[in-house]
Scaffold this motif. Structure first.
Motif, PDB file in Angstrom:
ATOM      1  N   PHE A   1       0.822  -1.210   0.000  1.00 38.29           N
ATOM      2  CA  PHE A   1       0.000   0.000   0.000  1.00 38.29           C
ATOM      3  C   PHE A   1       0.859   1.265   0.000  1.00 38.29           C
ATOM      4  O   PHE A   1       0.382   2.336  -0.389  1.00 38.29           O
ATOM      5  N   ARG A   2       2.096   1.167   0.438  1.00 40.98           N
ATOM      6  CA  ARG A   2       2.993   2.305   0.288  1.00 40.98           C
ATOM      7  C   ARG A   2       3.233   2.609  -1.184  1.00 40.98           C
ATOM      8  O   ARG A   2       3.312   3.773  -1.592  1.00 40.98           O
ATOM      9  N   ILE A   3       3.356   1.558  -1.981  1.00 40.57           N
ATOM     10  CA  ILE A   3       3.540   1.751  -3.421  1.00 40.57           C
ATOM     11  C   ILE A   3       2.305   2.398  -4.028  1.00 40.57           C
ATOM     12  O   ILE A   3       2.393   3.324  -4.847  1.00 40.57           O
ATOM     13  N   VAL A   4       1.130   1.911  -3.621  1.00 39.36           N
ATOM     14  CA  VAL A   4      -0.112   2.464  -4.164  1.00 39.36           C
ATOM     15  C   VAL A   4      -0.269   3.932  -3.773  1.00 39.36           C
ATOM     16  O   VAL A   4      -0.620   4.784  -4.594  1.00 39.36           O
ATOM     17  N   LYS A   5      -0.011   4.250  -2.504  1.00 39.20           N
ATOM     18  CA  LYS A   5      -0.248   5.622  -2.046  1.00 39.20           C
ATOM     19  C   LYS A   5       0.725   6.615  -2.668  1.00 39.20           C
ATOM     20  O   LYS A   5       0.388   7.790  -2.832  1.00 39.20           O
ATOM     21  N   ARG A   6       1.929   6.188  -3.011  1.00 42.99           N
ATOM     22  CA  ARG A   6       2.887   7.109  -3.615  1.00 42.99           C
ATOM     23  C   ARG A   6       2.372   7.644  -4.946  1.00 42.99           C
ATOM     24  O   ARG A   6       2.511   8.827  -5.259  1.00 42.99           O
ATOM     25  N   GLU A   7       1.784   6.773  -5.754  1.00 37.12           N
ATOM     26  CA  GLU A   7       1.244   7.220  -7.029  1.00 37.12           C
ATOM     27  C   GLU A   7       0.057   8.154  -6.833  1.00 37.12           C
ATOM     28  O   GLU A   7      -0.091   9.156  -7.539  1.00 37.12           O
ATOM     29  N   LEU A   8      -0.792   7.838  -5.873  1.00 34.57           N
ATOM     30  CA  LEU A   8      -1.944   8.697  -5.609  1.00 34.57           C
ATOM     31  C   LEU A   8      -1.515  10.052  -5.053  1.00 34.57           C
ATOM     32  O   LEU A   8      -2.069  11.095  -5.424  1.00 34.57           O
ATOM     33  N   LEU A   9      -0.533  10.056  -4.155  1.00 29.92           N
ATOM     34  CA  LEU A   9      -0.052  11.314  -3.585  1.00 29.92           C
ATOM     35  C   LEU A   9       0.624  12.188  -4.632  1.00 29.92           C
ATOM     36  O   LEU A   9       0.498  13.418  -4.604  1.00 29.92           O
ATOM     37  N   ALA A  10       1.357  11.573  -5.548  1.00 27.76           N
ATOM     38  CA  ALA A  10       2.028  12.351  -6.588  1.00 27.76           C
ATOM     39  C   ALA A  10       1.012  13.111  -7.423  1.00 27.76           C
ATOM     40  O   ALA A  10       1.198  14.301  -7.732  1.00 27.76           O
TER      41      ALA A  10
END
Length: 335
Positions: A124-133
């Protein structure tokens, strides 16, 4: 004897002493006299500077009264200082407090903030990085509103929404509001171990006098807040489609550029709230279950969410990937 001149007896004026001297020595203008050698010019460095000549002081002029008064120049208007826009204060969440049972999270297979880093958290860290960007690069606050949906029930959309919210709350400079927009089957509070039956989103939409921030639950997970679904009624879809929905959501994000909203909505092909909320968010995360969700269902769900310009796919419950990298082992525990 000395030479004597004749006496002018006819009354002529006798020659003066100067005239006789001029006649004898030739010193006057009529005599030739001896010529003296020219005086050489004084070298330039030896010359004394000429004394400054006094400047004549001009006489004061007497003003002559004008015959006709001249028109006065019109005064130029001074530019008015532009008022500086006042900083909008963030709307503070002031609802009830609630403690989340960490053991309840573990039994549900959810992320526990205080536990060691796990493979689930890393995914989920990988998923959230794209969303935050995309949220931080967006031109409007809509990019900080993320809708989590699925085509059909049972594909893990609530499970993914909760884990995503907990992972985002771990960011040092973020506030995350998890909104349960699944009025048909509200499960967010149950998964978190929070007492059900509290007022929430639908109460704020049905009654404009209700301040939505007063319904937000403040959890003991730093940075994580929850807005329950609230009281269901037969006009839920109509309330979500009204203009008041935009006002409520704007109120929840007003003055808070570091606030992320996560919406857990009903399945897109089972109920209409997902399609209604798609126009109020900047990102949509469409959760599909590996080996179960058909292509036709995926395309239909994507069409229903087309009001959102940025739709991302999250493949859930996969057992392998072509690259050999595991992703979504949490899916078997999803909703």
């Amino acid at each position: 004897m000395t030479e004597q001149g004749k006496i002018n007896r006819e009354g002529a004026r006798p020659a003066s002493l100067f005239e006789r001297a001029d006649s004898a020595f030739g010193l006057g203008p009529l005599g030739t006299g001896p010529t003296l050698p020219p005086v050489p010019p004084i070298p330039e460095p030896l010359r004394r500077p000429a004394a400054p000549q006094p400047q004549a002081t001009p006489a004061p002029l007497t003003a002559t009264p004008p015959v006709q008064a001249q028109a006065r120049a019109e005064p130029q208007p001074q530019p008015q200082p532009q008022p500086q826009p006042e900083a909008v204060r963030a709307v503070a969440f002031c609802g009830p407090d609630a403690s989340i049972d960490r053991d309840h999270l573990r039994r549900g297979g959810l992320i526990v903030p205080e536990d060691p880093v796990s493979g689930l958290l890393e995914e989920f860290r990988i998923v959230k990085r794209e969303l935050l960007a995309d949220a931080r690069s967006g031109d409007t606050p809509l990019a900080r509103r993320i809708l989590v949906c699925s085509p059909h029930p049972g594909e893990g959309k609530t499970y993914c929404a909760i884990n995503l919210a907990i992972a985002l709350a771990a960011e040092r400079d973020l506030e995350v509001l998890l909104v349960d927009a699944d009025v048909v089957k509200p499960d967010v509070t149950r998964h978190l171990g929070i007492e059900a039956g509290q007022r929430g989103l639908m109460d704020a939409l049905a009654d404009p006098s209700v301040a939505p921030e007063s319904l937000v639950i403040r959890t003991d997970i730093p940075g994580l807040f929850v807005l329950p679904a609230g009281t269901a009624n037969t006009l839920d879809a109509e309330y979500l489609a009204s203009a008041h929905t935009g006002e409520v959501l704007d109120r929840l994000t007003e003055g808070a550029p570091n606030r992320i909203l996560i919406f857990d909505t009903p399945p897109a092909l089972a109920a209409s709230p997902a399609a209604e909320l798609a126009g109020h968010v900047g990102q949509a995360l469409l959760v599909v279950r590996a080996d179960e969700t058909g292509r036709a269902a995926l395309e239909d769900a994507q069409q229903l969410l087309s009001a959102c310009g940025d739709i991302k796919l999250l493949l859930n419950a996969t057992r392998y990937s072509p690259s050999g990298r595991r992703f979504g082992s949490y899916g078997a525990r999803g909703k």
